[in-house]
Design a protein around this motif. Structure first.
Motif, mmCIF file in Angstrom:
data_model
loop_
_atom_site.group_PDB
_atom_site.id
_atom_site.type_symbol
_atom_site.label_atom_id
_atom_site.label_comp_id
_atom_site.label_asym_id
_atom_site.label_seq_id
_atom_site.Cartn_x
_atom_site.Cartn_y
_atom_site.Cartn_z
ATOM 1 N N GLY A 149 -36.822 -6.225 0.892
ATOM 2 C CA GLY A 149 -37.058 -6.838 2.196
ATOM 3 C C GLY A 149 -36.623 -5.975 3.362
ATOM 4 N N ALA A 150 -35.850 -4.907 3.121
ATOM 5 C CA ALA A 150 -35.357 -4.068 4.213
ATOM 6 C C ALA A 150 -35.732 -2.597 4.018
ATOM 7 N N SER A 151 -35.617 -2.088 2.794
ATOM 8 C CA SER A 151 -35.890 -0.669 2.543
ATOM 9 C C SER A 151 -37.385 -0.409 2.491
ATOM 10 N N ARG A 152 -37.783 0.769 2.984
ATOM 11 C CA ARG A 152 -39.186 1.155 3.016
ATOM 12 C C ARG A 152 -39.444 2.260 1.973
ATOM 13 N N GLN A 153 -40.714 2.604 1.791
ATOM 14 C CA GLN A 153 -41.085 3.645 0.837
ATOM 15 C C GLN A 153 -40.374 4.959 1.139
ATOM 16 N N GLU A 154 -40.279 5.316 2.419
ATOM 17 C CA GLU A 154 -39.620 6.555 2.806
ATOM 18 C C GLU A 154 -38.143 6.539 2.414
ATOM 19 N N ASP A 155 -37.501 5.362 2.552
ATOM 20 C CA ASP A 155 -36.089 5.229 2.186
ATOM 21 C C ASP A 155 -35.905 5.441 0.683
ATOM 22 N N VAL A 156 -36.786 4.826 -0.107
ATOM 23 C CA VAL A 156 -36.704 4.945 -1.562
ATOM 24 C C VAL A 156 -36.932 6.391 -1.985
ATOM 25 N N ALA A 157 -37.937 7.032 -1.406
ATOM 26 C CA ALA A 157 -38.212 8.433 -1.736
ATOM 27 C C ALA A 157 -37.046 9.329 -1.334
ATOM 28 N N GLY A 158 -36.389 9.024 -0.239
ATOM 29 C CA GLY A 158 -35.235 9.802 0.198
ATOM 30 C C GLY A 158 -34.033 9.625 -0.723
ATOM 31 N N LEU A 159 -33.853 8.423 -1.263
ATOM 32 C CA LEU A 159 -32.711 8.155 -2.139
ATOM 33 C C LEU A 159 -32.946 8.608 -3.582
ATOM 34 N N LEU A 160 -34.139 8.346 -4.102
ATOM 35 C CA LEU A 160 -34.416 8.592 -5.521
ATOM 36 C C LEU A 160 -35.336 9.777 -5.771
ATOM 37 N N GLY A 161 -35.985 10.289 -4.739
ATOM 38 C CA GLY A 161 -36.948 11.372 -4.920
ATOM 39 C C GLY A 161 -38.333 10.798 -5.201
ATOM 40 N N THR A 162 -39.247 11.678 -5.527
ATOM 41 C CA THR A 162 -40.600 11.211 -5.824
ATOM 42 C C THR A 162 -40.591 10.475 -7.162
ATOM 43 N N PRO A 163 -41.429 9.464 -7.316
ATOM 44 C CA PRO A 163 -41.421 8.690 -8.559
ATOM 45 C C PRO A 163 -41.969 9.497 -9.737
ATOM 46 N N SER A 164 -41.525 9.119 -10.934
ATOM 47 C CA SER A 164 -42.049 9.742 -12.146
ATOM 48 C C SER A 164 -43.503 9.356 -12.340
ATOM 49 N N HIS A 165 -43.850 8.147 -11.931
ATOM 50 C CA HIS A 165 -45.206 7.640 -12.113
ATOM 51 C C HIS A 165 -45.492 6.597 -11.045
ATOM 52 N N VAL A 166 -46.722 6.559 -10.581
ATOM 53 C CA VAL A 166 -47.181 5.524 -9.660
ATOM 54 C C VAL A 166 -48.165 4.667 -10.434
ATOM 55 N N GLY A 167 -48.122 3.354 -10.213
ATOM 56 C CA GLY A 167 -48.979 2.437 -10.953
ATOM 57 C C GLY A 167 -50.435 2.882 -10.965
ATOM 58 N N THR A 168 -51.054 2.807 -12.138
ATOM 59 C CA THR A 168 -52.442 3.241 -12.286
ATOM 60 C C THR A 168 -53.387 2.338 -11.505
ATOM 61 N N PHE A 169 -53.188 1.047 -11.608
ATOM 62 C CA PHE A 169 -54.086 0.101 -10.952
ATOM 63 C C PHE A 169 -53.506 -0.463 -9.666
ATOM 64 N N ASP A 170 -52.217 -0.293 -9.477
ATOM 65 C CA ASP A 170 -51.554 -0.808 -8.284
ATOM 66 C C ASP A 170 -50.661 0.302 -7.723
ATOM 67 N N GLN A 171 -51.133 0.999 -6.702
ATOM 68 C CA GLN A 171 -50.419 2.132 -6.123
ATOM 69 C C GLN A 171 -49.121 1.730 -5.428
ATOM 70 N N SER A 172 -48.884 0.428 -5.280
ATOM 71 C CA SER A 172 -47.667 -0.019 -4.605
ATOM 72 C C SER A 172 -46.514 -0.231 -5.587
ATOM 73 N N VAL A 173 -46.661 0.217 -6.828
ATOM 74 C CA VAL A 173 -45.585 0.129 -7.816
ATOM 75 C C VAL A 173 -45.179 1.548 -8.205
ATOM 76 N N TRP A 174 -43.887 1.848 -8.044
ATOM 77 C CA TRP A 174 -43.356 3.164 -8.399
ATOM 78 C C TRP A 174 -42.435 3.016 -9.594
ATOM 79 N N TYR A 175 -42.498 3.996 -10.492
ATOM 80 C CA TYR A 175 -41.657 4.003 -11.679
ATOM 81 C C TYR A 175 -40.798 5.266 -11.679
#
Length: 167
Positions: free
Chosen positions: A48-74
């Motif tokens: 509810g508060a953190s954005r995609q940029e925040d997550v990428a800054g904390l964890l780096g780029t995701p290992s995988h992005v959802g195949t059918f739903d690009q809004s899910v990062w793994y």
């Protein structure tokens, strides 16, 4: 020749050296693969508060992005230990799933471990291909005579012709 009582013998030193070498050979090799997300960094991500940029800054780029739903990062990672010639053993496996809403804000964050995984048996079948398998002797006999000529046994378009030699 007399030997000093305070000095260890050569055989004792050799045995001690071999024992130390054997001990280090059996020490497990730890390997980390993927992205083992740090729990402290995960705690900083607030749904509810953190954005995609925040997550990428904390964890780096995701290992995988959802195949059918690009809004899910793994974020997928595992730690293995391998001792000597044995197969590696998975010590820790972690998958962090981050879901975003259409505005790019974290809507859900969950962490899965190896106990929530599912074992998949590998299939041992082979896919048949056209052609025929050549045995070792057939391969060996098939190469006889291929290396004796100036062209190395190669004929056809693109094969070297030997050309003219300049003295």
């Amino acid at each position: 020749m007399t030997r000093s009582r305070n000095r260890p013998s050569l055989s004792a030193l050799t045995a001690l050296g071999l024992l130390a070498l054997a001990g280090t050979a059996c020490a497990p090799i730890v390997a980390t693969r993927g992205n083992m997300a740090d729990p402290e960094r995960l705690a900083e991500i607030k749904p509810g508060a953190s954005r995609q940029e925040d997550v990428a800054g904390l964890l780096g780029t995701p290992s995988h992005v959802g195949t059918f739903d690009q809004s899910v990062w793994y974020y997928i990672g595992q730690k293995t230990e391998k001792t000597a010639f044995f197969q590696p053993e998975v010590v820790e496996r972690r998958v962090v799933v981050v879901q975003f809403d259409p505005q790019g804000v974290v809507s859900n964050l969950k962490t899965l471990d190896a106990s929530q995984g599912q074992e998949v048996d590998m299939v041992d079948r082979a896919t048949p291909t056209s052609g025929r398998e050549l045995g070792f002797l057939e391969q060996l006999i098939g190469n006889v005579g291929r290396f004796g000529s100036k062209t190395g046994g190669m004929t056809g378009p693109g094969a070297p012709t030997g050309g003219s030699r300049i003295p």
